[in-house]
Design an enzyme around this catalytic site. Sequence first.
Site, PDB file in Angstrom:
ATOM      1  N   ASP A 163      10.859 -32.641   1.471  1.00 39.28           N
ATOM      2  CA  ASP A 163      12.266 -33.034   0.973  1.00 39.28           C
ATOM      3  C   ASP A 163      12.191 -33.824  -0.263  1.00 39.28           C
ATOM      4  O   ASP A 163      11.227 -34.158  -0.921  1.00 39.28           O
ATOM      5  CB  ASP A 163      13.140 -33.476   1.974  1.00 39.28           C
ATOM      6  N   ASP A 215      12.894 -36.864  -0.873  1.00 42.79           N
ATOM      7  CA  ASP A 215      12.390 -38.284  -0.357  1.00 42.79           C
ATOM      8  C   ASP A 215      10.795 -37.629  -0.813  1.00 42.79           C
ATOM      9  O   ASP A 215      10.380 -38.542  -1.539  1.00 42.79           O
ATOM     10  CB  ASP A 215      12.721 -38.579   0.777  1.00 42.79           C
TER      11      ASP A 215
END
Length: 649
Positions: free
Chosen positions: A509, A511
Amino acid sequence: MSVAKGSETYSGEDIQVLEGLEAVRKRPGMYIGSTGPRGLHHLVYEVVDNSVDEALAGYCDKIEVWIHPDNSVTVADNGRGIPIDKHPKEKIPTVEVVLTILHAGGKFGGDGYKVSGGLHGVGVSVVNALSSRVEVCVCRDGGEHMITFNHGKTEQKLHRIGSAKHTGTKVTFWPDPEIFTETTEFDYSTLANRFREMAFLNKGLKIVLHDERDLDSEGNEHIETFQAAGGIVDFVKYLNDGKETLNKPIYFEAENNDGTVEVALQWSSSYSTNSVMAFANNINTHEGGTHMDGFKQAITRTLNDYARSKGLLKEKDANLSGEDAREGLAAIISVKLHDPQFEGQTKTKLGNTEIRPLVQNAVTRGLAEYLEENPTPAKRIVGKATQALKAREAARKAREMTRRKNVMDSFALPGKLADCSSKDASMSEIFIVEGDSAGGSAKQARDRKFQAILPLRGKILNVERAGLHRSLSSETISSLITAIGTNIGEDFDADKARYHRIIIMTDADVDGAHIRCLLLTFFYRYMPELINLGYIYIAQPPLYGLKKKNSRSPKIERYIYNDEALKAYLAEAPDADKFDIQRYKGLGEMDPEQLWETTMEPTNRTLLRVNIEDAAQAERVVSELMGDQVEPRKEFIQKHAKDVRFLDI
Ligand code: 28F
């Protein structure tokens, strides 16, 4: 002397051509380095360099390059046009000699500099030998003349095809797929970066790049023009784009019998020490050399002398180190010399000892003069360096405190390194994993003989903004340095690397992309040698798992690694709608067996090797991402988070 062979008779010069072509086609790597993508792109540089030489000689000011949809490339310049007269010795048109006889292209004897690209000026005859077809059009003497080649051999003799008021040379070549077996597809940004560099290095030269493969909604091709009226001053401005600078760019030049040197330099508040680039005859000397050594010594000594003379460094203070002096420095050193000696692993280290004093004296004089005449920016520059010195001292003390006998001591590695049992670095690999849950399943999944796991807690400090010496005290950074074992900066020693594969394994993702970017920034800034050695990798965990619809068994029938592959599978597989599709948000969602078989098992996994092709571009991408300007970073990560390709920078 002529030799009859079958129906053809070969003259002495024919035999020379055939032997030359044979040699090149048999061992292309000798001439262009490799037959992979880098060698493919060298073909373009060889042709463009002939036009640049014509520009350096003062006869051409515009070069155009077209990438065609069939993967052929055309380069055209408005120079004098390759001569078409009968070559006195070879008895064939000069243009045919240049295209068919090895090293026949050298246009300059003593007075100019043959700018050499690729593997340093092998000549356009090598391009011809490695192309299935080449067409050359020469406009000069009022006419347009054409000659064509097939696998390096003359196909259509030189013939007039029209009149021409202008002069110039145009070369179209089709790389031979029998030679370039990996790919014959040109990468736009690779060419664009090299042309941008050439434009910076050759003040005022205009290079226009057309990509006919990339059409907009109205069917217009993508066109980009590279031209730098300010030459290498524009180059340092480009490198510092988006950063807070401490001085206006400083520029000076010098020359003697050995050659010429141009230098541009500008400090910024950034912490990187990787934005110093040196060129010899327009070749990017990535491995440095005598010009770079002279430059570095002059910068360090001149800053120390100035700082002490102004009382900015006290008698008792230690000297500024080279690293302190170069923190936040963007600089371009461009030397041109008659007979450059290139050494090193990739022939990008300049060996000429005579050029060192020319550079060292020019930089000492030029910088000392600037500092004397500009006390305010001088104070900022010295202030930055003394700050770096203090931080380095503090970090050294912090390192001393945390330095442990071995990496297993939990105090040194709060990240809890689960080391592998093998002590053979070439067999060992370490997975840098985001977060404890993924770390936990990676520890269970791994083969402890050769796989180590280093879980990192949350986001590592943004080393660009915080500066390594400031972030060194961060446990994460020091645990990374301790686990890898090479140390950093001037203490760096690649031979001490405890693993030859350092694998970044983060969630798929945004992050995870951010962490991956920060880790790459760390390696790019402080262990770039590991990237050059090919030790740094990105793990490719699956994005999707397909399970039989309504089946009780948790068995995953198929793993899919990216969105394109999922789209393709759903389009092709007849029973695709009989699957439940699970999207993995984090590594922790896979059980250890799945993580092992999809991402860690050497025979099954895919690893992306991080390979810095263009320091300037990498510098820009990373500082744009990590600099103080939040906006560019956010939109860049959003745009690229899923596209690991930009990591292959
Ligand atoms: C698209 C690629 O190759 N341009 C070139 C010239 C101009 C001359 C030249 C080249 C061999 C030994 C001289 C013309 N008139 N673009 C190019 N433009 N080569 S390659 O001469 C090569 C001859 O001596 C040129 C007068 N002198 C030189």
